[in-house]
Design a protein around this motif. Structure first.
Motif, PDB file in Angstrom:
ATOM      1  N   PRO A  54    -152.467 -82.466 -17.163  1.00 15.04           N
ATOM      2  CA  PRO A  54    -151.045 -82.132 -17.352  1.00 15.04           C
ATOM      3  C   PRO A  54    -150.369 -82.938 -18.453  1.00 15.04           C
ATOM      4  O   PRO A  54    -149.476 -82.419 -19.140  1.00 15.04           O
ATOM      5  CB  PRO A  54    -150.430 -82.440 -15.976  1.00 15.04           C
ATOM      6  CG  PRO A  54    -151.556 -82.378 -15.023  1.00 15.04           C
ATOM      7  CD  PRO A  54    -152.762 -82.854 -15.780  1.00 15.04           C
ATOM      8  N   GLU A  55    -150.793 -84.198 -18.620  1.00 13.76           N
ATOM      9  CA  GLU A  55    -150.191 -85.008 -19.672  1.00 13.76           C
ATOM     10  C   GLU A  55    -150.515 -84.440 -21.048  1.00 13.76           C
ATOM     11  O   GLU A  55    -149.671 -84.406 -21.946  1.00 13.76           O
ATOM     12  CB  GLU A  55    -150.676 -86.454 -19.563  1.00 13.76           C
ATOM     13  CG  GLU A  55    -150.179 -87.182 -18.320  1.00 13.76           C
ATOM     14  CD  GLU A  55    -148.657 -87.257 -18.281  1.00 13.76           C
ATOM     15  OE1 GLU A  55    -148.052 -87.546 -19.333  1.00 13.76           O
ATOM     16  OE2 GLU A  55    -148.079 -87.010 -17.213  1.00 13.76           O
ATOM     17  N   LYS A 106    -148.696 -80.894 -21.570  1.00 15.23           N
ATOM     18  CA  LYS A 106    -147.243 -80.838 -21.456  1.00 15.23           C
ATOM     19  C   LYS A 106    -146.636 -80.202 -22.705  1.00 15.23           C
ATOM     20  O   LYS A 106    -146.894 -80.629 -23.836  1.00 15.23           O
ATOM     21  CB  LYS A 106    -146.689 -82.250 -21.261  1.00 15.23           C
ATOM     22  CG  LYS A 106    -145.218 -82.293 -20.891  1.00 15.23           C
ATOM     23  CD  LYS A 106    -144.789 -83.712 -20.564  1.00 15.23           C
ATOM     24  CE  LYS A 106    -143.327 -83.758 -20.128  1.00 15.23           C
ATOM     25  NZ  LYS A 106    -142.915 -85.149 -19.800  1.00 15.23           N
ATOM     26  N   SER A 125    -146.839 -73.995 -18.714  1.00 17.21           N
ATOM     27  CA  SER A 125    -146.380 -74.696 -17.502  1.00 17.21           C
ATOM     28  C   SER A 125    -147.448 -75.616 -16.936  1.00 17.21           C
ATOM     29  O   SER A 125    -147.565 -75.786 -15.719  1.00 17.21           O
ATOM     30  CB  SER A 125    -145.932 -73.686 -16.434  1.00 17.21           C
ATOM     31  OG  SER A 125    -144.961 -72.804 -16.941  1.00 17.21           O
ATOM     32  N   CYS A 126    -148.288 -76.173 -17.814  1.00 20.26           N
ATOM     33  CA  CYS A 126    -149.356 -77.092 -17.414  1.00 20.26           C
ATOM     34  C   CYS A 126    -150.381 -76.443 -16.499  1.00 20.26           C
ATOM     35  O   CYS A 126    -150.954 -77.096 -15.613  1.00 20.26           O
ATOM     36  CB  CYS A 126    -148.784 -78.361 -16.770  1.00 20.26           C
ATOM     37  SG  CYS A 126    -147.865 -79.383 -17.933  1.00 20.26           S
ATOM     38  N   CYS A 176    -156.364 -79.915 -24.357  1.00 23.18           N
ATOM     39  CA  CYS A 176    -155.630 -79.930 -23.082  1.00 23.18           C
ATOM     40  C   CYS A 176    -156.514 -80.300 -21.896  1.00 23.18           C
ATOM     41  O   CYS A 176    -156.004 -80.499 -20.787  1.00 23.18           O
ATOM     42  CB  CYS A 176    -155.001 -78.558 -22.818  1.00 23.18           C
ATOM     43  SG  CYS A 176    -153.587 -78.178 -23.872  1.00 23.18           S
TER      44      CYS A 176
END
Length: 643
Positions: A553-554, A557, A580-581, A638
């Motif tokens: 998620p980091e 983002k 939205s991650c 990601c």
């Protein structure tokens, strides 16, 4: 031990730490914002009292099975005897006779007709001699162990010359040696028969947590335990090992089924090489499980009646196994009135009387476990209280033998499966962190040195579980504390030696060795096989699903990008949308993706298991990219995994 306080310490323990007033004072100090109370803040009447060993009554009150607190007798009042196994492993005496069941050998079930290969893995393979060839049921864990079972079958006169008429999988766990029987790629197109959900069970959502399950399975099955000495592996509960140590390659010989039995409430009947078989799709420890009834031979073959107590909850973790589903299958089996029963694990039952008694007791053990757990839930008891309230009748516990897993965590598994993780006490809703709790606990004991000294005392008094608990609190405060590490390791080792079930023993001893730095965080070799097998199913969006659970998620983002895979060799198109991650899998093409990759689907397994990257494929001319390299970089960055 006397009445317990809300902190879990007895009144006598509290007196050692300065009395109830001391704990209250420390609590008020913490509320005032003082994170490390000094010793002078303790009441003058406090101070550590002289250590007093536990009485037998206190040991019995401290834990569900008092042998883990140094008692010589278990919960049922039976004496625990620790013996040395043939390889030097220390374990309860009951494990010695149980181990003999797994000497590798061939068992004749029905003369000149049905045979069972036992001991090369923790599961059996069965052979039925047909009119012209042989039918093989389950193929062991790997190609090598499949070959060893096949060698046992070939000791039956005439079998070596017979062709393989069919291979049948009872479920998705013991089908890794199929190539030993039918060859790579199954060139003769031998029927390989299985439940239609087998691929989904083997490579579906349960395979998505392979890294977690691999680490846990390594402990459950004792894969890193030594082969000799007190800590030696003595069994995997259903056999001597989950992975035969003589098989150093552990090569998968799994082949996808080419003949599916539909998921249905009805059975499917086939006659294969003159053998009439009814296939009954019935859930066991897998959604893809089938029981089989051979009406002309009066023989049942199931994965629901084992040689040891059915594993309602495996420590490696898995979806909820509802005892009611298992009981349903066993009741159907009993209605057949079999004269022979072949199980996936353990010795066959021969004779109508033995089948009726053994299968019925196994069924009753599951109903007793299920009903008494639900009874406790309906009385408002917590999982811990339910565990302590249930004592198995002797006729059940002696017949079904809890030697694979412990009914104590089966009860917790049923509770969690029926209700969820919450056990009624509101403190569980938003608890303080374990680190905070341990910090305050150690402070209440007078600091790290005092806590370690108490750890030494309780270890010397053979309070193994309490010693491990105290040491855990210390290690959360002082992770490098050598004495607490040593004490926790020794406490776990002694608990392992006292565990009748292999799962607990293996876990305790593996953790002891890990704490001592003798083993690392070694994953289970089967994990890579499971993940690679997922790509082999041919599901075109499996790779995207794997990426989804590896999205960081980091890193993701603010990313809003789409990537389309156009598979040139199959004609399929799959799209991944990162927003939205999350990484969403979309079937088919979309309008104007940020990046499009034209490539053979055949490259996906190599990318998925890290043998190559997308950019490797682009550089080699195997993958054609449309879109910007910057967008591709944004997308592939990601994820935790390198693609």
């Amino acid at each position: 031990m006397g009445e317990y306080s809300a902190s879990g310490m007895s009144r006598r323990d509290l007196m050692r730490f300065g009395g109830v007033a001391a704990l209250g004072t420390l609590g008020m100090t913490a509320l005032a914002g003082c994170s490390t109370p000094a010793e002078e803040n303790l009441p003058e009447t406090g101070g550590a009292a002289e250590f007093t060993p536990m009485t037998d009554e206190e040991r019995a009150a401290a834990v569900n099975n008092p042998v883990f607190m140094g008692s010589k007798n278990d919960k049922n009042g039976k004496e625990l005897k620790i013996v040395e196994m043939p390889n030097g492993g220390l374990a309860p005496e009951v494990c010695l006779d149980y181990d003999k069941d797994f000497d590798p050998r061939l068992v004749e079930v029905i003369p000149n007709k049905v045979y069972c290969a036992i001991g090369n893995t923790n599961a059996n393979s069965a052979m039925i001699i047909g009119d012209t060839g042989i039918i093989v049921i389950d193929t062991a864990e790997s190609e090598a162990t499949g070959n060893w079972d096949y060698d046992l079958f070939k000791t039956v006169p005439g079998v070596a010359e017979r062709p393989i008429s069919a291979v049948i999988y009872t479920h998705d766990h013991y089908c890794g040696g199929t190539t030993a029987y039918v060859g790579e790629g199954n060139p003769n197109n031998v029927p390989i028969i299985a439940h239609e959900l087998l691929a989904a069970a083997k490579f579906g959502t349960t395979a998505m947590n392979v890294p977690s399950m691999a680490m846990r399975a390594t402990r459950q099955f004792g894969n890193v335990l030594p082969q000799e000495g007190p800590d030696a592996l003595i069994g995997a509960g259903m056999g001597r090992f989950q992975a035969n140590p003589a098989d150093t390659e552990q090569k998968s010989g799994f082949i996808l089924p080419n003949t599916n039995i539909p998921a249905s409430d009805e059975f499917t009947e086939m006659t294969i090489d003159g053998v009439r078989i009814q296939f009954w799709p019935l859930v066991s420890d897998s959604i893809a499980s089938m029981n089989m009834w051979f009406p002309d031979m009066k023989m049942a073959l199931t994965n629901q009646v084992w040689n040891a107590f059915y594993n309602i909850y495996p420590l490696r973790g898995q979806i909820f196994r509802d005892p009611n589903s298992i009981i349903k299958g066993i009741d159907i089996c009993l209605s057949w009135q079999p004269e022979y029963h072949v199980a996936c694990h353990g010795m066959p039952m021969i004779g109508a009387e033995e089948c009726q008694r053994g299968i019925s007791l196994f069924r009753d053990s599951l109903q007793f476990l299920n009903d008494q757990t639900l009874r406790g839930m309906n009385l408002g008891l917590t999982p811990d209280e339910i565990v302590r309230s249930i004592t198995f009748p002797d006729e059940i516990i002696e017949a079904v033998r809890p030697l694979y897993g412990d009914p104590e965590y089966y009860i917790r598994g049923i509770y969690s499966g029926m209700v969820g993780w919450f056990g009624n006490d509101a403190i569980e809703l938003h608890p303080v962190s374990k680190e905070f709790e341990s910090k305050k606990f150690v402070e209440a004991m007078g600091g790290v040195d005092a806590a370690v000294a108490e750890c030494e005392n309780v270890l010397g008094d053979e309070q193994w579980s309490w010693a491990a608990t105290l040491a855990t609190h210390v290690l959360r405060v002082d992770p490098e504390n050598a004495d607490a590490t040593r004490i926790k390791a020794e406490a776990f080792r002694q608990m392992g030696y006292r565990s009748k079930d292999s799962s607990s023993r293996n876990w305790y001893l593996t953790e002891a060795l890990r704490l001592e730095g003798k083993v690392g965080e070694l994953p289970w070799a089967g994990g890579a096989m499971m993940l690679a097998g997922g790509y082999a199913t041919g599901e075109k969006n499996y790779f995207i699903q794997v990426l989804g659970i590896n999205l960081n998620p980091e890193k993701a983002k603010g990313v809003n990008k789409t990537l389309t895979f156009n598979f040139t060799d199959t004609g399929d198109v799959e799209t991944m949308s990162i927003h939205s991650c999350v990484a969403q899998s979309i079937r088919g093409a979309i309008e104007s993706p940020d990046v499009e990759l034209k490539m053979p689907f055949a490259l996906i397994p190599a990318i998925g298991v890290g043998q190559m990257t997308i950019k490797d494929g682009i550089s080699a001319g195997q993958i054609e990219m449309a879109g910007s390299e910057a967008d591709l970089d944004t997308i592939i960055n990601c994820f935790d995994m390198v693609i």
